[in-house]
Design a protein around this motif. Structure first.
Motif, PDB file in Angstrom:
ATOM      1  N   UNK A  83       0.830  -1.205   0.000  1.00  0.00           N
ATOM      2  CA  UNK A  83       0.000   0.000   0.000  1.00  0.00           C
ATOM      3  C   UNK A  83       0.860   1.249   0.000  1.00  0.00           C
ATOM      4  N   UNK A  84       1.940   1.245   0.748  1.00  0.00           N
ATOM      5  CA  UNK A  84       2.843   2.399   0.754  1.00  0.00           C
ATOM      6  C   UNK A  84       3.471   2.608  -0.622  1.00  0.00           C
ATOM      7  N   UNK A  88       3.058   5.942  -3.187  1.00  0.00           N
ATOM      8  CA  UNK A  88       4.181   6.641  -3.824  1.00  0.00           C
ATOM      9  C   UNK A  88       4.036   6.669  -5.339  1.00  0.00           C
ATOM     10  N   UNK A  89       3.682   5.532  -5.924  1.00  0.00           N
ATOM     11  CA  UNK A  89       3.535   5.469  -7.377  1.00  0.00           C
ATOM     12  C   UNK A  89       2.362   6.321  -7.851  1.00  0.00           C
ATOM     13  N   UNK A  93       2.551   9.658 -10.329  1.00  0.00           N
ATOM     14  CA  UNK A  93       1.869   9.584 -11.612  1.00  0.00           C
ATOM     15  C   UNK A  93       2.319   8.404 -12.454  1.00  0.00           C
ATOM     16  N   UNK A  94       3.028   7.473 -11.854  1.00  0.00           N
ATOM     17  CA  UNK A  94       3.529   6.325 -12.610  1.00  0.00           C
ATOM     18  C   UNK A  94       2.812   5.033 -12.228  1.00  0.00           C
ATOM     19  N   UNK A  95       1.603   5.155 -11.733  1.00  0.00           N
ATOM     20  CA  UNK A  95       0.827   3.981 -11.332  1.00  0.00           C
ATOM     21  C   UNK A  95       0.361   3.236 -12.574  1.00  0.00           C
ATOM     22  N   UNK A 101      -9.046  -1.959  -3.391  1.00  0.00           N
ATOM     23  CA  UNK A 101      -8.903  -1.842  -1.944  1.00  0.00           C
ATOM     24  C   UNK A 101      -7.963  -0.702  -1.588  1.00  0.00           C
ATOM     25  N   UNK A 102      -6.814  -0.635  -2.255  1.00  0.00           N
ATOM     26  CA  UNK A 102      -5.858   0.433  -1.991  1.00  0.00           C
ATOM     27  C   UNK A 102      -6.433   1.792  -2.377  1.00  0.00           C
TER      28      UNK A 102
END
Length: 126
Positions: A83-84, A88-89, A93-95, A101-102
């Protein structure tokens, strides 16, 4: 056609991370929390292996409980660390893939932080 690791162009001209930073919601996890979670996950993983070793010696309440505790705690801590990384991602913007759930947890944390800033409380980074 885009490959899975390629980013799609945003039609509005802004990245998903910009939406979060415009609202003033930036979640940052302290290094001490990350280190403590990593340390705890190493300990719980050793409980898993200890329980597995005890199971091979003889099946009993102690061996099954150590194995179960090791499995549950390790899975919980690895999920927390995932989740952390997701936070961060997403903020960079790089998800690449959304996890429902997250996403719900993230939205809840952002709303909580925004409510704090509206009340004028000093925000603490997680």
């Amino acid at each position: 056609m885009l490959l899975p690791w390629q980013k799609k162009a945003n039609t509005a001209g802004e990245s998903p991370a910009e939406n979060d930073t415009k609202s003033g919601a930036v979640l940052k996890i302290k290094f001490a929390y990350k280190a403590a979670a990593f340390w705890a996950s190493v300990i719980t993983l050793s409980w898993f292996f200890e329980g597995w070793r005890k199971i091979h010696e003889s099946i009993g309440v102690y061996s099954v409980s150590i194995l179960t505790l090791g499995i549950v705690c390790t899975v919980a801590l690895v999920t927390l660390q995932a989740f952390w990384i997701y936070i961060e991602e997403k903020q960079k913007g790089s998800l690449l893939r959304r996890v429902s759930l997250f996403e719900k947890l993230y939205e809840g944390l952002v709303q909580r932080q925004l409510a704090r800033t509206e009340r004028g409380e000093k925000t603490k980074h997680a």
